[in-house]
Design a protein around this motif. Structure first.
Motif, mmCIF file in Angstrom:
data_model
loop_
_atom_site.group_PDB
_atom_site.id
_atom_site.type_symbol
_atom_site.label_atom_id
_atom_site.label_comp_id
_atom_site.label_asym_id
_atom_site.label_seq_id
_atom_site.Cartn_x
_atom_site.Cartn_y
_atom_site.Cartn_z
ATOM 1 N N UNK A 40 0.839 -1.198 0.000
ATOM 2 C CA UNK A 40 0.000 0.000 0.000
ATOM 3 C C UNK A 40 0.877 1.252 0.000
ATOM 4 N N UNK A 41 1.914 1.229 0.796
ATOM 5 C CA UNK A 41 2.809 2.378 0.872
ATOM 6 C C UNK A 41 3.516 2.614 -0.462
ATOM 7 N N UNK A 42 3.909 1.516 -1.117
ATOM 8 C CA UNK A 42 4.535 1.646 -2.441
ATOM 9 C C UNK A 42 3.545 2.225 -3.446
ATOM 10 N N UNK A 43 2.309 1.761 -3.397
ATOM 11 C CA UNK A 43 1.275 2.263 -4.303
ATOM 12 C C UNK A 43 1.056 3.758 -4.102
ATOM 13 N N UNK A 44 0.943 4.169 -2.858
ATOM 14 C CA UNK A 44 0.743 5.590 -2.557
ATOM 15 C C UNK A 44 1.914 6.413 -3.094
#
Length: 204
Positions: free
Chosen positions: A134-138
């Motif tokens: 999720x952090x990578x996506x953001x």
């Protein structure tokens, strides 16, 4: 199966083949989401661009198109699901509005940096995705010029998944589904300084 909530195809039910492994956003959560979008951002659907990540079988994409959005890009890795979006949009005569692209979302975001910006980006990753992803996506969305200055990134996730990011301005919970709303990054300080330097000096 899912239902188009509003617009040209209001109440239209969309049924995918039984062997499709999908989890469309529930009608209840989707209706609440679009209520927030319309009441808070008051965007003119006909003039905005939407990027739908992890598009599944098109529940969010076709909802935007039904409401008049003319530029919806749907990114979906499963070839059959992406084909279903294109086939369904053709049947509903919305094929000029919706373009489903078969691609891994992370690879797509890496390959298309700085090419196009959107008013709204929606992502509905697999519920079992790790927080690090999720952090990578953001990071990929916010740091690569995908959002317009007035844009909003809406990230769907399990309510038990607690996301922390300075750009999150709100999170709304609907049972086990939550939507986190993220604002664009602020302009970099060097960009702001450059703009100020380019501005003509005021007369004495």
């Amino acid at each position: 199966m899912y239902r188009i909530i509003s617009g040209q195809w209001k109440a239209k039910r969309i049924s995918a083949p039984k062997n499709f492994d999908v989890r469309p956003t529930t009608d209840f959560a989707k209706e609440a989401l679009f209520s927030i979008i319309e009441n808070r951002y008051r965007l003119d659907y006909a003039s905005i661009s939407v990027l739908d990540l992890f598009a599944g079988i098109g529940s969010i994409s076709l909802e935007f198109a039904s409401r008049g959005c003319k530029d919806v890009t749907s990114i979906e890795m499963n070839a059959r699901h992406a084909g279903f979006i294109n086939t369904t949009s053709l049947e509903l005569e919305m094929n000029s509005q919706v373009n489903a692209v078969r691609s891994d979302v992370f690879e797509y975001l890496k390959k298309n940096r700085n090419r196009k910006t959107y008013e709204i980006i929606v992502a509905d990753p697999p519920f079992e995705m790790e927080v690090a992803k999720y952090e990578e996506l953001i990071s990929l969305v916010l740091n690569n010029n995908y959002l317009k200055e007035n844009g909003i990134f809406i990230l769907e996730h399990q309510s038990r998944t607690k996301l922390q990011h300075p750009n999150i301005i709100d999170t709304r919970k609907y049972g086990n589904v939550s939507f986190s709303f993220l604002k664009p990054n602020e302009p970099a300080e060097e960009e702001t300084a450059a703009t100020e330097e380019e501005a003509p000096d005021k007369a004495d």
